[in-house]
Design an enzyme around this catalytic site. Structure first.
Site, PDB file in Angstrom:
ATOM      1  N   ASP A  88     -31.043 110.733  12.823  1.00 47.57           N
ATOM      2  CA  ASP A  88     -31.114 109.964  11.581  1.00 47.57           C
ATOM      3  C   ASP A  88     -32.509 109.362  11.456  1.00 47.57           C
ATOM      4  O   ASP A  88     -33.200 109.145  12.455  1.00 47.57           O
ATOM      5  CB  ASP A  88     -30.033 108.876  11.530  1.00 47.57           C
ATOM      6  N   GLU A 151     -28.706 105.844  14.899  1.00 50.93           N
ATOM      7  CA  GLU A 151     -29.521 104.937  15.713  1.00 50.93           C
ATOM      8  C   GLU A 151     -30.147 103.840  14.863  1.00 50.93           C
ATOM      9  O   GLU A 151     -30.256 102.698  15.284  1.00 50.93           O
ATOM     10  CB  GLU A 151     -30.623 105.726  16.430  1.00 50.93           C
TER      11      GLU A 151
END
Ligand SMILES: [Zn+2]
Length: 443
Positions: A88, A151
């Site tokens: 991400d 994250e």
């Protein structure tokens, strides 16, 4: 050895690694609306599918854990040595010199959102495994390359991992800097709030003159905002919006950016009709990232407390400002909250802890840290020791993991920034170091 020499041992994989990084960075895997099988949005899931397909092509076994995260396995049983990265990315909003999701490859670098944080480093780790495999290396136990999808927004991906999959016995995350990071500061997102009296507003009591109707800045507290918009109404009732520019940076390194909220508040403070949050801001924060006036400044061996005003929302009834505070690893968050509560009280404001990541208090003498430090010093010819930092790394999301690279000392921090890039030399050199680290940990 210098970076260039270290990188040479991965030269055979140069083109493939560039291609893989470009392919992953072309997917705009910013967190999105949850969908079936894609709890963090379809683009994050697409990036996981692409990563697992890349690994499967190289001969590793892909596993998708319900769209939360996934991994590539090498070996079928025994203890797991893990590399933990994430696919991400943070949004890419203003100021890019080209489309952040159309990667550009130059002679020496790849430019796109995610190249440095953390898709490029995942590619380095993947090709470290591939290089070991090509040599005929056989891991003792398993090597697992784990890719998370959340994250940047709280690591819910790794909560899911720990519920459904086996935890590693040792490993590292290529999501920070070399050498090894053995301790990390605590991270508190603290909201300062103001509300007008019931039935009243923050407009001027006489009902005349210029009034600050609204202010808005920042999307996430963990970035130094590069833009702040102020909306004013003049005494004729005309409404205008002014935009103030700063420079984005990671919240743990506030001195590397220029906070647009600070620029806007300093201007607003010069005018009558400003919101009470403006006075509070000027008195307690202004341009200070150490927290002096808030009563929270200080440091320990993990470094000083840092403070970043990240998200601002003001209107005529209320005001809220979210601060990203990185506090020394030996401190308690309750002390910070108590001191801030006292500091904002004269402004009739309150504070609230909106999210908290406790410090990672580590031991520089543990075997994992010593092994990785030895590999790093041997390969680079350095004589460094493990460090403590203010950034929260992915290491907190999983036990037995420490942060290890891929940024080399002295390199600029480009994570979360405009025109994020990774040099091809760094992509290859970190892969070579990860190859040797895995050889030690799983050999
Ligand atoms: Zn990252």
């Amino acid at each position: 050895m210098d970076k260039q020499t270290i990188a040479q041992s991965m030269a055979a994989y140069r083109e493939a690694m560039i291609q893989a990084t470009v392919a992953l960075c072309a997917i705009p895997s910013v967190k999105g609306r949850p969908e079936t099988g894609a709890p963090f949005g379809l683009e994050t899931k697409k990036s996981l599918d692409a990563f697992l397909a890349l690994g499967a092509d190289l001969g590793f076994t892909p596993v998708d854990l319900d769209g939360y995260c996934g991994y590539l396995d090498w070996g079928v049983e025994g203890p797991i040595t893990a590399v933990l990265g994430h696919l991400d990315v943070v949004p890419a909003i203003d100021g890019w010199s080209h489309d952040p999701f159309s990667p550009i490859v130059t002679d020496d670098k790849i430019i796109a959102r995610g190249t440095a944080d953390d898709k490029g480093p995942l590619v380095s780790a993947l090709y470290a495994l591939k290089a070991l495999k090509d040599e005929g290396f056989v891991p003792k136990g398993r090597i697992r390359l784990i890719a998370g999808l959340d994250e940047e927004s709280g690591s819910a991906c790794m909560h899911h991992y720990s519920e459904v999959a086996e935890l590693p016995s040792a490993g590292f995350t290529p999501d920070a800097s070399f050498p090894v990071i053995y301790a990390e500061k605590g991270i508190a997102h603290i909201k300062i709030q103001l509300k007008s009296q019931p039935g009243q507003s923050f407009s001027r009591p006489d009902g005349h003159g210029q009034v600050l109707l609204a202010a808005v800045a920042g999307q996430r507290a963990n970035m130094v905002p590069a833009r702040c918009d102020l909306t004013w109404q003049d005494d004729q009732g005309h409404v205008t919006t002014e935009t103030y520019a700063g420079k984005a940076a990671h919240a743990s390194l506030p001195w590397e950016g220029h906070n647009a909220i600070g620029v806007a508040m300093a201007t607003a403070a010069q005018r009558p009709g400003a919101h009470p949050m403006v006075q509070l801001y000027q008195a307690l924060i202004a341009d200070d990232w150490t927290g002096q006036a808030l009563g929270v400044a200080g440091q320990d061996s993990s470094g000083p407390l840092t403070l970043n005003p990240g998200v601002l929302k003001l209107d005529l009834e209320r005001g809220s400002l979210i601060l990203d505070i990185r506090y020394p690893a030996s401190w308690q968050v309750d002390t910070i909250l108590a001191r801030m509560t006292a500091a904002v009280a004269p402004f009739q404001a309150t504070v609230e802890l909106v999210s908290h990541t406790p410090p990672l208090v580590g031991d520089p003498g543990r075997p994992l840290v010593k092994t990785l430090m030895a590999v790093y010093n041997r390969m680079t010819g350095a004589n460094q020791v493990a460090i403590a930092i203010g950034g929260g790394t992915y290491a907190r999301a999983m036990p037995n993991i420490v942060a290890f690279g891929p940024s080399f000392p002295g390199e600029p921090d480009v994570c979360h920034q405009v025109d994020e890039f990774i040099t091809i030399e760094k992509l290859l050199a970190s892969a070579a170091i990860y190859r040797e680290a895995l050889r030690e940990l799983a050999g």
